[in-house]
Design a protein around this motif. Sequence first.
Motif, PDB file in Angstrom:
ATOM      1  N   ASP A  93     -50.283  17.635  69.293  1.00  0.00           N
ATOM      2  CA  ASP A  93     -49.282  17.684  70.361  1.00  0.00           C
ATOM      3  C   ASP A  93     -49.806  16.879  71.544  1.00  0.00           C
ATOM      4  O   ASP A  93     -51.010  16.610  71.636  1.00  0.00           O
ATOM      5  CB  ASP A  93     -49.033  19.131  70.790  1.00  0.00           C
ATOM      6  CG  ASP A  93     -47.738  19.321  71.570  1.00  0.00           C
ATOM      7  OD1 ASP A  93     -46.961  18.358  71.707  1.00  0.00           O
ATOM      8  OD2 ASP A  93     -47.502  20.447  72.040  1.00  0.00           O
ATOM      9  N   SER A  94     -48.907  16.486  72.448  1.00  0.00           N
ATOM     10  CA  SER A  94     -49.293  15.770  73.662  1.00  0.00           C
ATOM     11  C   SER A  94     -48.541  16.332  74.854  1.00  0.00           C
ATOM     12  O   SER A  94     -47.399  16.787  74.726  1.00  0.00           O
ATOM     13  CB  SER A  94     -48.997  14.267  73.529  1.00  0.00           C
ATOM     14  OG  SER A  94     -49.858  13.664  72.603  1.00  0.00           O
ATOM     15  N   SER A 142     -53.791  14.914  74.818  1.00  0.00           N
ATOM     16  CA  SER A 142     -53.389  15.048  73.420  1.00  0.00           C
ATOM     17  C   SER A 142     -54.341  15.979  72.693  1.00  0.00           C
ATOM     18  O   SER A 142     -55.566  15.780  72.735  1.00  0.00           O
ATOM     19  CB  SER A 142     -53.375  13.690  72.722  1.00  0.00           C
ATOM     20  OG  SER A 142     -52.333  12.899  73.233  1.00  0.00           O
ATOM     21  N   GLN A 198     -47.854  10.965  69.784  1.00  0.00           N
ATOM     22  CA  GLN A 198     -47.034  12.148  69.536  1.00  0.00           C
ATOM     23  C   GLN A 198     -47.604  12.921  68.346  1.00  0.00           C
ATOM     24  O   GLN A 198     -48.420  12.397  67.583  1.00  0.00           O
ATOM     25  CB  GLN A 198     -45.591  11.731  69.231  1.00  0.00           C
ATOM     26  CG  GLN A 198     -44.934  10.906  70.321  1.00  0.00           C
ATOM     27  CD  GLN A 198     -44.681  11.688  71.593  1.00  0.00           C
ATOM     28  OE1 GLN A 198     -44.631  12.915  71.591  1.00  0.00           O
ATOM     29  NE2 GLN A 198     -44.525  10.998  72.700  1.00  0.00           N
ATOM     30  N   ALA A 199     -47.134  14.136  68.180  1.00  0.00           N
ATOM     31  CA  ALA A 199     -47.547  14.956  67.040  1.00  0.00           C
ATOM     32  C   ALA A 199     -47.306  14.180  65.753  1.00  0.00           C
ATOM     33  O   ALA A 199     -46.261  13.554  65.588  1.00  0.00           O
ATOM     34  CB  ALA A 199     -46.774  16.266  67.023  1.00  0.00           C
ATOM     35  N   SER A 244     -50.446  22.880  79.956  1.00  0.00           N
ATOM     36  CA  SER A 244     -48.995  22.799  79.784  1.00  0.00           C
ATOM     37  C   SER A 244     -48.259  23.324  81.015  1.00  0.00           C
ATOM     38  O   SER A 244     -47.273  22.738  81.458  1.00  0.00           O
ATOM     39  CB  SER A 244     -48.573  23.583  78.543  1.00  0.00           C
ATOM     40  OG  SER A 244     -47.190  23.475  78.341  1.00  0.00           O
ATOM     41  N   ASN A 300     -42.418  18.647  78.717  1.00  0.00           N
ATOM     42  CA  ASN A 300     -43.512  19.210  77.930  1.00  0.00           C
ATOM     43  C   ASN A 300     -43.072  20.575  77.425  1.00  0.00           C
ATOM     44  O   ASN A 300     -42.575  21.387  78.183  1.00  0.00           O
ATOM     45  CB  ASN A 300     -44.779  19.374  78.778  1.00  0.00           C
ATOM     46  CG  ASN A 300     -45.458  18.057  79.069  1.00  0.00           C
ATOM     47  OD1 ASN A 300     -45.257  17.072  78.369  1.00  0.00           O
ATOM     48  ND2 ASN A 300     -46.251  18.030  80.107  1.00  0.00           N
ATOM     49  N   THR A 320     -41.569  23.079  73.875  1.00  0.00           N
ATOM     50  CA  THR A 320     -40.835  23.068  72.609  1.00  0.00           C
ATOM     51  C   THR A 320     -39.376  22.657  72.750  1.00  0.00           C
ATOM     52  O   THR A 320     -38.783  22.190  71.807  1.00  0.00           O
ATOM     53  CB  THR A 320     -40.896  24.462  71.952  1.00  0.00           C
ATOM     54  OG1 THR A 320     -40.383  25.424  72.872  1.00  0.00           O
ATOM     55  CG2 THR A 320     -42.309  24.826  71.560  1.00  0.00           C
TER      56      THR A 320
END
Length: 117
Positions: free
Chosen positions: A7-8, A19, A40-41, A78, A86, A88
Amino acid sequence: MHYNVMDSLMCPLTGTVFSGVITRKNLKLIIWYQGETIVQAGDVLSSTGKELLVNGIASDVKIITVFPFNRANWALLSSRTGCPANGTRPPSACHRLDTCRFASCPYGLEKLAAMEE
């Protein structure tokens, strides 16, 4: 060395990225870097000498530091980065009122204030 990106997190205040990565030997790290390339993921980072490749392609990533990953630190980062995308569930537009140092939004969002003008 190969690193798989988990994740980033973008930091609009500094124009840097954090990251979370994992190595093939299950070592988890946080790479703090600056550059126009946003990982990115699912991306794969590879180091070759002093150069960092993203999915096999040379990048402009300049690593600031690397430190151990743990969930508490990641949650703290986060909550403190201040980027509304940032997380979900990224919003459909950026509602950040402060300045963002990214030339263009890494998430492709339009600035809400610009849309209201």
